[in-house]
Motif scaffolding. Structure first.
Motif, PDB file in Angstrom:
ATOM      1  N   LEU A   1       0.833  -1.197   0.000  1.00  0.00           N
ATOM      2  CA  LEU A   1       0.000   0.000   0.000  1.00  0.00           C
ATOM      3  C   LEU A   1       0.869   1.249   0.000  1.00  0.00           C
ATOM      4  N   GLU A   2       1.955   1.208   0.814  1.00  0.00           N
ATOM      5  CA  GLU A   2       2.825   2.375   0.888  1.00  0.00           C
ATOM      6  C   GLU A   2       3.501   2.642  -0.451  1.00  0.00           C
ATOM      7  N   HIS A   3       3.676   1.583  -1.187  1.00  0.00           N
ATOM      8  CA  HIS A   3       4.369   1.641  -2.452  1.00  0.00           C
ATOM      9  C   HIS A   3       3.583   2.447  -3.502  1.00  0.00           C
ATOM     10  N   ILE A   4       2.254   2.484  -3.308  1.00  0.00           N
ATOM     11  CA  ILE A   4       1.418   3.099  -4.346  1.00  0.00           C
ATOM     12  C   ILE A   4       1.613   4.612  -4.349  1.00  0.00           C
ATOM     13  N   GLU A   5       1.893   5.166  -5.505  1.00  0.00           N
ATOM     14  CA  GLU A   5       2.031   6.614  -5.601  1.00  0.00           C
ATOM     15  C   GLU A   5       1.337   7.029  -6.882  1.00  0.00           C
ATOM     16  N   THR A   6       0.055   7.298  -6.765  1.00  0.00           N
ATOM     17  CA  THR A   6      -0.714   7.595  -7.959  1.00  0.00           C
ATOM     18  C   THR A   6      -1.710   8.697  -7.644  1.00  0.00           C
ATOM     19  N   ASP A   7      -2.348   9.214  -8.650  1.00  0.00           N
ATOM     20  CA  ASP A   7      -3.276  10.318  -8.459  1.00  0.00           C
ATOM     21  C   ASP A   7      -4.492   9.917  -7.631  1.00  0.00           C
ATOM     22  N   ALA A   8      -5.169   8.861  -8.114  1.00  0.00           N
ATOM     23  CA  ALA A   8      -6.472   8.600  -7.538  1.00  0.00           C
ATOM     24  C   ALA A   8      -6.699   7.110  -7.349  1.00  0.00           C
ATOM     25  N   VAL A   9      -7.359   6.770  -6.271  1.00  0.00           N
ATOM     26  CA  VAL A   9      -7.825   5.406  -6.070  1.00  0.00           C
ATOM     27  C   VAL A   9      -9.304   5.530  -5.777  1.00  0.00           C
ATOM     28  N   LEU A  10     -10.109   5.385  -6.817  1.00  0.00           N
ATOM     29  CA  LEU A  10     -11.527   5.711  -6.661  1.00  0.00           C
ATOM     30  C   LEU A  10     -12.354   4.531  -6.188  1.00  0.00           C
ATOM     31  N   ASP A  11     -11.857   3.322  -6.457  1.00  0.00           N
ATOM     32  CA  ASP A  11     -12.634   2.158  -6.036  1.00  0.00           C
ATOM     33  C   ASP A  11     -11.670   1.039  -5.695  1.00  0.00           C
ATOM     34  N   SER A  12     -12.178   0.034  -5.011  1.00  0.00           N
ATOM     35  CA  SER A  12     -11.290  -1.053  -4.628  1.00  0.00           C
ATOM     36  C   SER A  12     -10.710  -1.749  -5.858  1.00  0.00           C
ATOM     37  N   GLY A  13     -11.451  -1.733  -6.971  1.00  0.00           N
ATOM     38  CA  GLY A  13     -10.934  -2.349  -8.193  1.00  0.00           C
ATOM     39  C   GLY A  13      -9.603  -1.745  -8.609  1.00  0.00           C
ATOM     40  N   VAL A  14      -9.465  -0.425  -8.398  1.00  0.00           N
ATOM     41  CA  VAL A  14      -8.213   0.255  -8.756  1.00  0.00           C
ATOM     42  C   VAL A  14      -7.092  -0.200  -7.829  1.00  0.00           C
ATOM     43  N   LEU A  15      -7.426  -0.272  -6.547  1.00  0.00           N
ATOM     44  CA  LEU A  15      -6.427  -0.666  -5.572  1.00  0.00           C
ATOM     45  C   LEU A  15      -5.949  -2.092  -5.839  1.00  0.00           C
ATOM     46  N   VAL A  16      -6.909  -2.975  -6.219  1.00  0.00           N
ATOM     47  CA  VAL A  16      -6.565  -4.371  -6.503  1.00  0.00           C
ATOM     48  C   VAL A  16      -5.470  -4.432  -7.547  1.00  0.00           C
ATOM     49  N   GLU A  17      -5.597  -3.607  -8.585  1.00  0.00           N
ATOM     50  CA  GLU A  17      -4.615  -3.689  -9.666  1.00  0.00           C
ATOM     51  C   GLU A  17      -3.226  -3.266  -9.212  1.00  0.00           C
ATOM     52  N   PHE A  18      -3.179  -2.445  -8.147  1.00  0.00           N
ATOM     53  CA  PHE A  18      -1.867  -2.028  -7.675  1.00  0.00           C
ATOM     54  C   PHE A  18      -1.229  -3.029  -6.726  1.00  0.00           C
TER      55      PHE A  18
END
Lengths: 526, 390
Positions: free
Chosen positions: A229-246
């Motif tokens: 989770l800390e690794h993610i550095e992106t503009d937006a995480v609008l839904d869990s589907g987006v987070l899953v891909e990361f």
């Protein structure tokens, strides 16, 4: 690869932006703070800044900032503004001397809100008010209060539409993170249920909640989830589907390696198995990891209905899985290569149906498959009243007319319909949609190599599935590697009193779930 | 994506696009052959092959048309050739589709062709990679071609009807069921002669030809030598233990000319070769259980003496039928249709070596055979006495 990296770097340099110097500490002077708040929040119409002064002679000035619509106005008025403006006088009729003491006084005896914290940077202030809290500034302090006043219009707790069940709790997650964690808290009243917050998304600053039960969940898995989770550095995480891909292990795999659910009871049971759950602000879908394949074949209702019935249902789902994967491929293989395998009378019927059909069997199956998928997609996207028209036109008129016109043979329509229905019998939408890719793959193999192709393809698929991992847990466990005690909860569902151990890979460090010999028995004779 | 993944994708794409579809036969490119008849052709060196081919369009499956209608569901193709394979290959001159054999139901061999030997006619079917071993093989009275001209009562495809007829013939046990596997095995083993189903086309009501399966065809070596009628066939089946079901009609024990029929429940037999006075003889133990089927005489048959008398009468009929079959085989045909030789070979292999050369000519016709029948009656059925008993 190098080329792409370079392009990304130059693009990233251009778009780098810091939100208007927000990381500076707050000033002692109220006027400076007010000016900074004004410049940062600018001309936003939904920001309310309310100035006031307290004390008998109104010698202490202050202001509060909030986002209209995100706060519960009654809390702000009754518990913050009112005490500040009125009771402050009563407490100390002589008035406050300016400075630190006032601040302490206000915190200790005036603000009547449960959640109150002191913050020292503008960043924290902004995070607070944008999440629905109220920031309170007082003159002569380099700190501000963040008072918990969150309360906005939201959907109530309703039954999940995606995961239906006949028996079991009817509540489903909503878009409000706090509501969702409270739903879980209500099920697991245990201090060991840890709820950690993290902020993800540079622009959206979305709160992601990491839940696990300390003592059951493995530390390594929790650590790994946190790291990803800390690794993610992106503009937006609008839904869990987006987070899953990361965070998922196999980003290109057609098979899902993160389990999604909208049911608190499902997520609670996963937590109790030692898995880690992720809830995300603004999404009614929770994620749990590590994930194994068998989870997608299981519905929460299996655990609430009688074991024998649940076992039968699981077998039906397994049959559906095989049918939806192989039915079209087997049809193509049998009709074009292995006619010997078809019983004579059926063969003659099928030959009669194929008479005069202009396309080879493969093409027929593919066309019908594509039409079916289009119908499904159209049915989902259409507004509900029109959606029914789609299914009537598609299923009845198109199918009937196509077979009457001799363009498609009847058996193919049966195969396509059967495949479609079996697809819906699998409880998880993530899994069932991913199977479509495999099905097409098998049809191609069947059309070129017949049964040999199907068997080879199935073997490759199996090898691939065995090689998958989700947060270190083998994807096909407990089937491969075989974990005997976990088999009680796969294709059979053992009675609850017989499932003594938690799943080996997720709850292995604290395996005992319950006391031995809980099976109900008649009372012993004296 | 890993390198291996790319290789797999490349391989699958190449395989599916370049390889083509080798050995693909779409269903509508096949001529599905349901039954085949083999006769002697006019040219004495040649074989005439009759193939009954299904016409799928007439068999339904297409809504709105087909199914019923007046059109025939099958069509006949007749070719000739020097061998079966040659004749089969010649079908392609007439058919726009590939001849598809594996679903063939029956193989009918004409009487005349059978008299000249069936081994050359069976070679093709055993050699094919498709499974033909469970195919029904039979001998037609007259020409095989006439069999396919007859219609079945219920089935649209007469070959399917005949196959079902033979499959169900165990109900009456009046014919020998012979699959290709059985015939091939009997031809190959010493001390057994094959016996095949006999089939004929007979005139029935409405001036139509219908199929009748009755009796059996007896072979000596691979040549047809004669027929067994229905009761002699059952005699054969008693001895070999192949009777499944059927009825035995005996005289009523009250002495008047009224009949009682007994339903065969279970029949088994044991062929035991043994040494008797320095020579090898055969003892056949037949064990039959039956029920009371119906009665026309008005007495109570369930009394112990009547019951026992019925059991004796049942045994007598079985003994007679077996003895008649045995006499026919030993005296008239001189061929070991019971497989006595094979059982002797298993029990007395050394003695068999001497007998084998002249088994059909001398050994078998002079073989001493004793038949012992154990007969039991079990159940009288739901009523014990006839409606108007004395």
């Amino acid at each position: 690869m190098k080329f792409w990296k370079r392009i990304w770097r130059s693009a990233a340099r251009k778009t780098k932006n810091d939100p208007a110097g927000g990381s500076q500490p707050l000033s002692k002077s109220l006027a400076v703070n007010l000016a900074r708040v004004r410049t940062i929040l600018g001309e936003n119409s939904d920001i309310d800044i309310r100035e006031f002064s307290i004390g008998k002679r109104q010698q202490v000035a202050g202001f509060l900032v909030l986002v209209d619509g995100l706060v519960d106005k009654s809390i702000v008025n009754d518990n913050i503004l009112q005490p500040l403006l009125t009771s402050a006088r009563l407490v100390e009729p002589d008035g406050f001397p300016p400075g630190k003491r006032v601040f302490q006084q206000v915190k200790e005896s005036i603000l009547a809100v449960g959640h109150l914290e002191e913050v020292y940077t503008m960043d924290e202030v902004l995070d607070g008010i944008l999440s629905g809290d109220t920031a309170i500034f007082l003159d002569g302090n380099e700190a501000a209060f963040i008072a918990g006043t969150r309360g906005w219009e939201s959907r109530g707790v309703q039954e999940s539409v995606v995961e239906m069940a006949v028996r079991g709790p009817r509540e489903g997650f909503t878009e409000t993170l706090r509501t969702n964690t409270s739903l879980l808290r209500r099920k697991i009243k245990n201090v060991n249920l840890r709820v950690e917050n993290m902020l993800v998304g540079k622009q959206t600053r979305t709160t992601v909640c990491l839940l696990y039960i300390k003592g059951i969940a493995g530390n390594k898995v929790v650590e790994e989830v946190r790291r990803r989770l800390e690794h993610i550095e992106t503009d937006a995480v609008l839904d869990s589907g987006v987070l899953v891909e990361f965070i998922e292990d196999a980003p290109f795999s057609p098979l899902p390696t993160v389990y999604l659910s909208e049911r608190p009871d499902t997520v609670a049971s996963k937590l109790l198995e030692g898995r880690v759950a992720l809830l995300i602000e603004g999404s009614p879908t929770a994620m749990t990891v590590p994930t194994v394949f068998m989870e997608f074949m299981i519905s929460s209702e299996d655990y609430y209905s009688r074991p024998i019935y649940a076992t039968i249902t699981r077998w039906l789902r397994a049959i559906s899985l095989l049918a939806t994967l192989f039915a079209p491929a087997l049809y193509v293989a049998a009709v074009t290569f292995h006619q010997e395998m078809i019983p004579v009378e059926l063969l003659l019927r099928m030959a009669g149906a194929r008479e005069g059909v202009p396309f080879p069997a493969v093409l027929e199956v593919l066309i019908m498959g594509i039409i079916f998928e289009i119908l499904r997609e159209a049915g989902i996207r259409m507004p509900r009243p029109i959606g029914q028209a789609v299914s009537i036109v598609g299923a009845l008129i198109l199918g009937e007319a196509a077979s009457r016109a001799g363009m498609v043979s009847n058996p193919v329509i049966i195969v396509a319909a059967f495949t479609g229905i079996t697809l819906f019998a699998i409880s998880s939408p993530e899994l069932s949609f991913s199977l479509v890719a495999f099905r097409v793959f098998f049809v191609f193999l069947a059309a070129t190599f017949g049964l040999f192709g199907i068997v080879t393809g199935a073997l490759f698929t199996l090898v691939y599935m065995v090689s998958l991992r989700s947060f270190g847990v083998p994807y096909l466990s407990p089937l491969a590697p075989i974990i005997l005690s976990d088999l009680k909860d796969t294709l059979i569902r053992a009675p609850w009193w017989a499932m003594l151990l938690r799943p080996h890979f997720t709850g292995g460090q604290n395996p005992a779930r319950q006391r031995f010999l809980l099976r109900p028995r008649p009372p012993a004779k004296k | 994506m890993s390198k291996i993944g790319l290789w797999v994708i490349t391989f699958v794409l190449l395989a599916t696009t370049i390889a083509g579809c080798w050995s693909v036969h779409e269903l509508d490119t096949l001529a599905i052959i349901m039954g085949t008849g083999l006769d002697k052709a006019e040219d004495p060196d040649k074989i005439r092959l009759v193939a009954q081919v299904a016409v799928p369009a007439e068999l339904g499956g297409v809504p709105g048309e087909g199914g019923g209608g007046g059109a025939k569901a099958t069509t006949l193709a007749i070719t000739t050739g020097y061998t079966v394979r040659d004749a089969a290959q010649n079908l392609s001159r007439y058919f726009s589709r590939i001849a598809y054999w594996p679903d063939m139901q029956i193989l009918v061999i004409g009487e005349e062709a059978a008299r000249e030997g069936i081994s050359p006619l069976l070679d093709f079917w055993n050699r094919q990679e498709q499974p033909f071993r469970s195919l029904w093989v039979m001998v037609a009275k007259g020409e095989a071609k006439d069999i396919f001209a007859a219609e079945d009562y219920l089935e649209k495809i007469s070959a399917v009807g005949i196959a079902k007829l033979i499959n169900e013939s165990g109900q009456a046990s009046l014919t020998r069921k012979s699959r290709l596997l059985d015939v091939t095995r009997d031809l190959a083993s010493p001390g057994v002669s094959p016996v095949l189903t006999r089939i004929e086309a007979v005139d029935q009501a409405e001036g139509k030809k219908r199929i009748r399966v009755a009796g059996s065809a007896v072979f000596r070596g691979d040549r047809l030598t004669g027929w067994l009628d229905e009761s002699a066939t059952r005699g054969l089946l008693w001895i070999t233990g192949e009777v499944q079901s059927g009825a035995i009609v005996v005289q009523c024990p009250d002495g008047e000319k009224r009949d009682v029929s007994l339903k065969i429940r279970r029949a088994k037999s044991q062929i035991i070769p043994e040494e008797k006075d320095g020579r090898i003889a055969i003892r056949v133990e037949i064990d039959v259980e039956g029920d009371l089927g119906d009665q026309t005489c008005p007495i109570n048959l369930t009394t112990p003496e009547h019951w026992r008398s019925l059991e004796r009468r049942q045994a007598a009929i079985i003994e007679n039928e077996s003895a008649a079959a045995l006499r026919l085989a030993q005296e008239e045909f001189q061929t070991d249709i019971f497989g006595f030789g094979a059982t002797i070979r298993r029990k007395f292999p050394r003695e068999w070596e001497e007998m084998e050369q002249s088994w059909d000519e001398e050994g078998f016709p002079r073989l001493e055979v004793t038949i012992n029948v154990t007969s039991k009656l079990r159940r009288p059925g739901l009523i014990l006495q006839p409606n108007r008993s004395r």
